[in-house]
Write a protein that holds these residues in place. Sequence first.
Motif, PDB file in Angstrom:
ATOM      1  N   ALA A 143      -3.371  -5.791   9.515  1.00  0.00           N
ATOM      2  CA  ALA A 143      -4.187  -4.676  10.001  1.00  0.00           C
ATOM      3  C   ALA A 143      -3.461  -3.840  11.040  1.00  0.00           C
ATOM      4  N   ASP A 144      -2.403  -4.391  11.622  1.00  0.00           N
ATOM      5  CA  ASP A 144      -1.665  -3.671  12.669  1.00  0.00           C
ATOM      6  C   ASP A 144      -0.506  -2.849  12.121  1.00  0.00           C
ATOM      7  N   ALA A 145      -0.341  -2.829  10.812  1.00  0.00           N
ATOM      8  CA  ALA A 145       0.747  -2.042  10.222  1.00  0.00           C
ATOM      9  C   ALA A 145       0.454  -0.555  10.374  1.00  0.00           C
ATOM     10  N   HIS A 146       1.358   0.147  11.004  1.00  0.00           N
ATOM     11  CA  HIS A 146       1.173   1.578  11.245  1.00  0.00           C
ATOM     12  C   HIS A 146       2.304   2.353  10.584  1.00  0.00           C
ATOM     13  N   GLY A 147       2.003   3.577  10.254  1.00  0.00           N
ATOM     14  CA  GLY A 147       3.000   4.408   9.596  1.00  0.00           C
ATOM     15  C   GLY A 147       2.856   4.358   8.092  1.00  0.00           C
ATOM     16  N   PHE A 148       3.232   5.463   7.447  1.00  0.00           N
ATOM     17  CA  PHE A 148       3.068   5.590   6.001  1.00  0.00           C
ATOM     18  C   PHE A 148       3.864   4.540   5.244  1.00  0.00           C
ATOM     19  N   PHE A 149       5.136   4.408   5.560  1.00  0.00           N
ATOM     20  CA  PHE A 149       5.998   3.508   4.802  1.00  0.00           C
ATOM     21  C   PHE A 149       5.631   2.045   5.034  1.00  0.00           C
ATOM     22  N   ALA A 150       5.191   1.718   6.243  1.00  0.00           N
ATOM     23  CA  ALA A 150       4.784   0.337   6.523  1.00  0.00           C
ATOM     24  C   ALA A 150       3.567  -0.045   5.698  1.00  0.00           C
ATOM     25  N   GLN A 151       2.619   0.875   5.550  1.00  0.00           N
ATOM     26  CA  GLN A 151       1.418   0.577   4.777  1.00  0.00           C
ATOM     27  C   GLN A 151       1.714   0.559   3.284  1.00  0.00           C
ATOM     28  N   VAL A 152       2.597   1.451   2.836  1.00  0.00           N
ATOM     29  CA  VAL A 152       2.982   1.426   1.421  1.00  0.00           C
ATOM     30  C   VAL A 152       3.663   0.108   1.089  1.00  0.00           C
ATOM     31  N   LYS A 153       4.562  -0.338   1.949  1.00  0.00           N
ATOM     32  CA  LYS A 153       5.261  -1.606   1.732  1.00  0.00           C
ATOM     33  C   LYS A 153       4.283  -2.770   1.681  1.00  0.00           C
ATOM     34  N   MET A 154       3.256  -2.730   2.539  1.00  0.00           N
ATOM     35  CA  MET A 154       2.289  -3.817   2.607  1.00  0.00           C
ATOM     36  C   MET A 154       1.391  -3.859   1.374  1.00  0.00           C
TER      37      MET A 154
END
Length: 314
Positions: A169-180
């Motif tokens: 839930a703490d993943a921030h940023g576009f690429f971090a969320q896409v990766k997750m």
Amino acid sequence: MGAYLVRRLLLMAVTLVGMSILIFALLRMVPGNIADILMDASGNDDPKEKARIVHDLGLDRPVTEQYWQWIDGLAHGDLGYAFVSERPAIEEIAPRIPISGKLAGLAIVFAILLGVPLGVVSAVRQNTGLDYGLRVLSLSGLSFPSFWLGLLVLMASVQWFGTIPIYDADAHGFFAQVKMLALPAIVVGFRSSALIMRLTRSSMLEVLRQDYVRTARSKGASNASVNYDHALRNALLPVITVIGIEAAFLVGGLIVTETVFNIPGVARFLVEAIRWRDYPIVQNLTMLIAVVVVTMNFLVDMAYMVLDPRIKFG
């Protein structure tokens, strides 16, 4: 055009009203309510205590009164209170909508990026080894259940990398969320990509046999120009319909994927709410899915006019 939009919007409103009645009625037809579940869980069979819970939750009021209270609340942005958490339903639902929305969006983007180009290639290279391989791939996508594929992905991740994809839930940023969200999106979008691929192939084959395509070839147009400028644009109409349907389906069809990958989205929360007979949560989430489906159908109709100017809505 204006008259068509008015009729279309009125039809959407009537459809949503009918859906709200159906949702409300079917939910009340399910045996038991949250008072029964709470009493069974606590081992308490005191009828007075059960009657108190039913009264506090307003479940003893006439069904029509409960329905109008819900609809009036929807009209004013009040979704009521969740039975389980006793918090406003909007506070329970709102944080989960972006999660499911991002997952469904990534899944449909993956499905389009994989399904449409491979469908075109399969049609252009009909009856070749590549075509047969792509057709087998598409049949596999339609045959593999998403929960089975998800479990395979998790086990393969543990075997090869020693870890599993975990929602953060703490993943921030576009690429971090896409990766997750990439792996669960691929898992849930694989079936949609297979469906889009097969439909694109069949639609392209039908268009490539049309007279205007043969005329374009006889005038010396290149294969790329014929396949993409002439054929693909017209072949996309039925594909757009399926994409719209699949996009709407993915919003409510993420239950298994969100459960397998432990993603706290709308679909998983809906299952939990149904299990507890949490009427405000179930009603509002199901209504949200109905709104998404109706809206996607409307957008598909509008996309027809963009892709084919010959289509006129009177």
